[in-house]
Design an enzyme around this catalytic site. Structure first.
Site, PDB file in Angstrom:
ATOM      1  N   GLU A 141       9.574  52.915 -26.754  1.00 28.38           N
ATOM      2  CA  GLU A 141       9.191  51.662 -27.402  1.00 28.38           C
ATOM      3  C   GLU A 141       7.758  51.334 -27.021  1.00 28.38           C
ATOM      4  OE1 GLU A 141      11.688  47.940 -27.590  1.00 28.38           O
ATOM      5  OE2 GLU A 141      10.032  47.180 -26.359  1.00 28.38           O
TER       6      GLU A 141
ATOM      7  N   THR B  45       7.508  47.192 -31.723  1.00 23.67           N
ATOM      8  CA  THR B  45       7.989  45.819 -31.686  1.00 23.67           C
ATOM      9  C   THR B  45       7.302  44.974 -32.752  1.00 23.67           C
ATOM     10  OG1 THR B  45       6.368  45.090 -30.047  1.00 23.67           O
ATOM     11  CG2 THR B  45       8.444  45.968 -29.210  1.00 23.67           C
TER      12      THR B  45
ATOM     13  N   HIS C 213      10.715  47.116 -35.657  1.00 23.32           N
ATOM     14  CA  HIS C 213      11.517  45.944 -35.312  1.00 23.32           C
ATOM     15  C   HIS C 213      11.315  44.884 -36.395  1.00 23.32           C
ATOM     16  CE1 HIS C 213      11.752  46.719 -30.684  1.00 23.32           C
ATOM     17  NE2 HIS C 213      11.607  47.858 -31.354  1.00 23.32           N
TER      18      HIS C 213
ATOM     19  N   ALA D  74      21.498  38.973 -36.488  1.00 19.47           N
ATOM     20  CA  ALA D  74      21.008  40.262 -36.970  1.00 19.47           C
ATOM     21  C   ALA D  74      21.954  40.852 -38.006  1.00 19.47           C
ATOM     22  CB  ALA D  74      20.828  41.227 -35.795  1.00 19.47           C
TER      23      ALA D  74
END
Length: 285
Positions: free
Chosen positions: A16, A47, A77, A123
């Protein structure tokens, strides 16, 4: 390539990274990507832009760079708590236009400076909404020690199952420092008939203040062995780095020995961390 294809056929290795906050730092990310992509990860997650802004050109720009220049699959993301359907539609349109298929669907952190919208509360709502709108592969986040807002582990697993039923094909875990917590969590998921790959997320301890802040945010527990490392070396940057890397490597080796679905490394944009970890596990992953 959809990430689910890779994760269902092998132990995945992934990283990440986050978009630089300043324009002047955008060029510096190339040095990080050079190292990360040399290590041949299955994917790199990017991100959502600083502050959760939907004006996340840097997120898309970075994902495009990873895909086009380094031929590594990016995972973007996407948070939803502060956005309406029209805004999410536009983001999906951009992803499709750029050929980006893999999305880590997130509710997003509550932010008192931003207005929460009514369209997406979880989500799972985001996944259900976007699934018929494009050829996406959705990943979901999971919390081995419970999301800080969950009432208990039963509620946590119930919400996670809803996320998977909505279409999440791979789960990436929040950081943790006690592997037994992760093993117990995976067992609970399997009992609940959650059978998608569950990839553990590891963050090496190299900055004491940073890691304490992360633990406060995500609710990870502080094992005694981990506490001793922080207390012993927090005033010695070099010693903390070496001790933290050793602790992370021991976690990863144990996870792989216990047949986990791969490793997702929170690099904090530090290529030295990624290289050190990969050198330590290159013969066992």
């Amino acid at each position: 390539m959809k990430i689910s294809d890779a994760c269902n056929h092998k132990k995945s290795l992934s990283f990440e990274i986050f978009p630089p906050k300043k324009d002047s730092e955008l060029k510096n990310i190339d040095a990080t990507l050079d190292v990360l992509c040399e290590l041949q990860p299955d994917f790199i997650s990017v991100t959502f832009g600083a502050g959760g802004s939907l004006n996340c050109n840097r997120t898309i720009e970075l994902a495009k760079k990873i895909k086009q220049n380094y031929h590594v699959e990016p995972v973007v993301h996407l948070t939803c708590l502060h956005y309406n359907r029209a805004e999410i539609d536009e983001f999906a349109r951009i992803l499709t236009a750029e050929g980006i298929q893999n999305v880590l669907a997130l509710r997003g952190d509550r932010n008192p400076d931003l207005t929460e919208k009514d369209d997406f509360k979880h989500a799972s709502d985001l996944i259900s909404y976007l699934k018929p709108k494009g050829d996406f592969c959705f990943l979901g986040a999971c919390y081995p020690e419970c999301h800080p807002e969950s009432a208990n582990k039963i509620e946590e697993i119930r919400h996670l199952k809803e996320k998977v039923n909505a279409g999440a094909e791979v789960l990436l875990s929040q950081l943790f420092f006690d592997n037994t917590q992760f093993y117990r969590f995976v067992e609970d998921c399997r009992i609940a008939d959650i059978n998608v790959p569950i990839v553990p997320g590891i963050m090496p301890v190299i900055n004491a203040a940073q890691i304490k802040r992360m633990i406060t945010m995500c609710g990870a527990s502080f094992p005694e062995r981990f506490q001793k490392i922080i207390h012993k070396f927090e005033d010695n940057k070099a010693a903390l780095f070496d001790a933290g890397m050793s602790y992370a490597l021991s976690q990863i080796i144990d996870l792989l020995a216990n047949d986990t679905d791969g490793i997702h490394l929170y690099t904090m944009n530090n290529p030295v961390v990624a290289r050190r970890i990969c050198e330590g596990i290159q013969h066992i992953i």
